[in-house]
Write a protein that holds these residues in place. Structure first.
Motif, mmCIF file in Angstrom:
data_model
loop_
_atom_site.group_PDB
_atom_site.id
_atom_site.type_symbol
_atom_site.label_atom_id
_atom_site.label_comp_id
_atom_site.label_asym_id
_atom_site.label_seq_id
_atom_site.Cartn_x
_atom_site.Cartn_y
_atom_site.Cartn_z
ATOM 1 N N ARG A 1 72.732 80.568 -77.700
ATOM 2 C CA ARG A 1 72.967 79.251 -77.086
ATOM 3 C C ARG A 1 72.977 79.350 -75.563
ATOM 4 O O ARG A 1 73.992 79.142 -74.902
ATOM 5 C CB ARG A 1 74.268 78.629 -77.590
ATOM 6 C CG ARG A 1 74.282 78.422 -79.094
ATOM 7 C CD ARG A 1 75.473 77.613 -79.555
ATOM 8 N NE ARG A 1 75.446 77.411 -80.994
ATOM 9 C CZ ARG A 1 74.750 76.462 -81.597
ATOM 10 N NH1 ARG A 1 74.014 75.648 -80.891
ATOM 11 N NH2 ARG A 1 74.791 76.344 -82.915
ATOM 12 N N SER A 2 71.826 79.675 -75.022
ATOM 13 C CA SER A 2 71.674 79.803 -73.571
ATOM 14 C C SER A 2 72.078 78.515 -72.866
ATOM 15 O O SER A 2 71.735 77.417 -73.317
ATOM 16 C CB SER A 2 70.211 80.140 -73.238
ATOM 17 O OG SER A 2 69.966 79.982 -71.866
ATOM 18 N N PRO A 3 72.802 78.611 -71.744
ATOM 19 C CA PRO A 3 73.229 77.405 -71.023
ATOM 20 C C PRO A 3 72.128 76.792 -70.165
ATOM 21 O O PRO A 3 72.303 75.701 -69.632
ATOM 22 C CB PRO A 3 74.366 77.925 -70.133
ATOM 23 C CG PRO A 3 74.007 79.359 -69.887
ATOM 24 C CD PRO A 3 73.350 79.838 -71.149
ATOM 25 N N ALA A 4 70.994 77.476 -69.993
ATOM 26 C CA ALA A 4 69.926 76.957 -69.130
ATOM 27 C C ALA A 4 69.378 75.639 -69.676
ATOM 28 O O ALA A 4 69.156 75.500 -70.879
ATOM 29 C CB ALA A 4 68.803 77.988 -69.019
ATOM 30 N N LYS A 5 69.168 74.676 -68.799
ATOM 31 C CA LYS A 5 68.668 73.367 -69.225
ATOM 32 C C LYS A 5 67.272 73.477 -69.826
ATOM 33 O O LYS A 5 66.923 72.738 -70.740
ATOM 34 C CB LYS A 5 68.664 72.400 -68.040
ATOM 35 C CG LYS A 5 70.054 72.007 -67.571
ATOM 36 C CD LYS A 5 69.994 71.039 -66.401
ATOM 37 C CE LYS A 5 71.395 70.678 -65.914
ATOM 38 N NZ LYS A 5 71.346 69.787 -64.728
ATOM 39 N N TRP A 6 66.452 74.391 -69.258
ATOM 40 C CA TRP A 6 65.123 74.615 -69.835
ATOM 41 C C TRP A 6 65.260 74.964 -71.309
ATOM 42 O O TRP A 6 64.531 74.447 -72.158
ATOM 43 C CB TRP A 6 64.424 75.763 -69.094
ATOM 44 C CG TRP A 6 63.077 76.137 -69.648
ATOM 45 C CD1 TRP A 6 61.875 75.636 -69.268
ATOM 46 C CD2 TRP A 6 62.797 77.087 -70.686
ATOM 47 N NE1 TRP A 6 60.862 76.211 -70.007
ATOM 48 C CE2 TRP A 6 61.402 77.113 -70.889
ATOM 49 C CE3 TRP A 6 63.591 77.931 -71.474
ATOM 50 C CZ2 TRP A 6 60.781 77.926 -71.828
ATOM 51 C CZ3 TRP A 6 62.983 78.746 -72.424
ATOM 52 C CH2 TRP A 6 61.592 78.740 -72.581
ATOM 53 N N PHE A 7 66.225 75.835 -71.608
ATOM 54 C CA PHE A 7 66.381 76.303 -72.974
ATOM 55 C C PHE A 7 66.998 75.240 -73.875
ATOM 56 O O PHE A 7 66.589 75.087 -75.027
ATOM 57 C CB PHE A 7 67.218 77.582 -73.001
ATOM 58 C CG PHE A 7 66.937 78.405 -74.209
ATOM 59 C CD1 PHE A 7 65.876 79.285 -74.219
ATOM 60 C CD2 PHE A 7 67.702 78.267 -75.344
ATOM 61 C CE1 PHE A 7 65.590 80.032 -75.350
ATOM 62 C CE2 PHE A 7 67.431 79.007 -76.469
ATOM 63 C CZ PHE A 7 66.371 79.899 -76.475
#
Length: 440
Positions: free
Chosen positions: A134-140
């Motif tokens: 659950r990466s916090p990056a918005k892209w992800f």
């Protein structure tokens, strides 16, 4: 009577190993892989208990199974790495269930496909781990929400076709593999049908014989991929006649078996990808309306890095960490100068280009700190590049050759005349990239 004082020599400390896995079967597999004495091994299947054991300082070896399917193990490995004590070796077992072996069919100039090789896509392992982490990056998070929406639609509607649209390098192939891993098809074949040649296909004059050859070719591929995932990469590179034949096959959902025993329904998922929006492709005459009608009921749109520039540092760090873990390497970190180079670059090939740059830097860095010298970005051009991508790569080639047009043209594999035309087109002045001599 004199007393004898016995002097006891301290016993040599015996190295102990801690093995953790989510199941007893996985622990046993790891146990068999190490030449350890049974009395010196403690096995755990409960993560909390394993963490408490590490804190006792009894273990010099920690072995755990870290995959994209159980990313929580990362917290155990981090604890072992950061807890003061006697841990000298940390081993990571990479389970094959988090890897997809793709069976590749490449297209030739006659529009027929031949089976060429089997391969593992390096990007799938770290990106799959990021899905579970659950990466916090918005892209992800953008990609995850698109992915989940598409899966829900397929499950609810019974639809077995997905269209992925995204620019070059946005990981369309990788996401198709992740979809395969997250399905009940994961033990069945993943077949990668590469529709892309270096140059876009010319339009053939198809006769009935040509259509028959092409149809039989597709039948063989579908039989090979049955019960699994059939992925058509850059399907818009085929000429429109071939696209329309595929549209008929997809609509019928059946293929002819090679043993001649008739036709059978394809049981699996068909994924098609393209760079262009289908509106643009239809307008330019490179995409068949018939094909779009057959494959566009469920569309996944891949995000580009240029839309999420602020996420690049977080993505770079996560790709670095997960790739190191998947390869059993000590986790390396990017220096501030290395990160600045990554931030300043225009990633025209998106997440795939970023990953390749990081992977290469990791593999040439002996220590734990990746320096700016290890970040090597090479310019490359493609006939399908848009103007922004072309301008960025021309500027990069000139910078890396100190403004030498002949060397830059050679790097880009074009003539000097062509490079001068592009420089004029993109308002790049002569002498761009040439380093100024410092005044004595």
């Amino acid at each position: 009577m004199s007393e004898k004082t016995s002097i006891q020599t301290p016993k040599k400390r015996i190295s102990r190993a801690l093995i953790y896995g989510p199941t007893a079967e996985e622990v046993e597999k790891m146990r068999q892989s190490l030449p350890l004495i049974d009395d010196c091994v403690d096995e755990f299947t409960d993560l909390k208990t394993a963490k408490q054991a590490i804190l006792t300082g009894r273990y010099s070896i920690v072995l755990a199974c870290y995959t994209s399917l159980n990313p929580e193990v990362k917290s155990l490995l981090d604890l072992a790495r950061n807890t003061p004590g006697c841990v000298q070796s940390i081993c990571v077992a990479q389970e094959p269930s988090s890897v997809v072996m793709a069976h590749v069919w490449d297209v030739g100039k006659n529009h027929l496909f031949t089976k060429s090789k089997s391969e593992v896509d390096d990007l799938t392992i770290p990106l799959h781990a990021m899905f579970s982490d659950r990466s916090p990056a918005k892209w992800f998070s953008n990609l995850q929400s698109e992915f989940q929406r598409v899966r829900r639609y397929n499950e609810e509607s019974g639809n077995n076709i997905v269209l992925i649209i995204g620019a070059q390098g946005t990981a369309k192939y990788t996401v198709a593999q992740i979809g395969h891993l997250h399905s009940d098809r994961k033990m069945a074949p993943f077949v990668f049908v590469n529709c892309k040649l270096p140059e876009r296909h010319h339009q053939l004059l198809w006769d009935d014989k040509d259509k028959g050859f092409f149809t039989n070719n597709i039948n063989a591929i579908m039989e090979n991929a049955d019960h699994g995932t059939l992925y058509f990469h850059e399907i818009d590179h085929l000429d429109t006649e071939a696209q329309e034949i595929l549209a008929d096959i997809f609509t019928n959902g059946k293929y002819t078996m090679s043993d001649g025993k008739g036709r059978t329904v394809f049981s699996g998922l068909i994924i098609c990808s393209m760079r262009h929006s289908f509106e643009e492709g239809i307008e330019n005459g490179i995409i068949s309306r018939k094909l779009i009608q057959a494959i566009s009921r469920n569309i996944l749109k891949m995000p580009s890095l240029n839309e999420f520039h602020d996420d690049i540092p977080a993505l770079a760090r996560e790709l670095t960490e997960h790739y190191c873990m998947s390869q059993g390497k000590d986790v390396k970190s990017l220096s501030s100068k290395a990160m600045q180079i990554i931030m300043d670059h225009v990633w025209t090939r998106n997440i795939r280009e970023l990953f390749k740059t990081i992977k290469d830097a990791i593999n040439i860095t002996p220590g734990k700190r990746i320096s700016d010298d290890a970040i090597r970005i090479l310019p490359h051009l493609d006939l399908t590049d848009n103007e922004r991508e072309q301008r960025s790569n021309v500027r990069l080639a000139l910078k890396q050759t100190n403004g030498n047009v002949a060397k830059a043209a050679n790097m880009l594999e074009v003539s000097r005349k062509t490079l001068y035309v592009w420089m004029k087109k993109h308002d790049i002045e002569k002498g761009f990239g040439k380093k100024k001599k410092s005044k004595q």
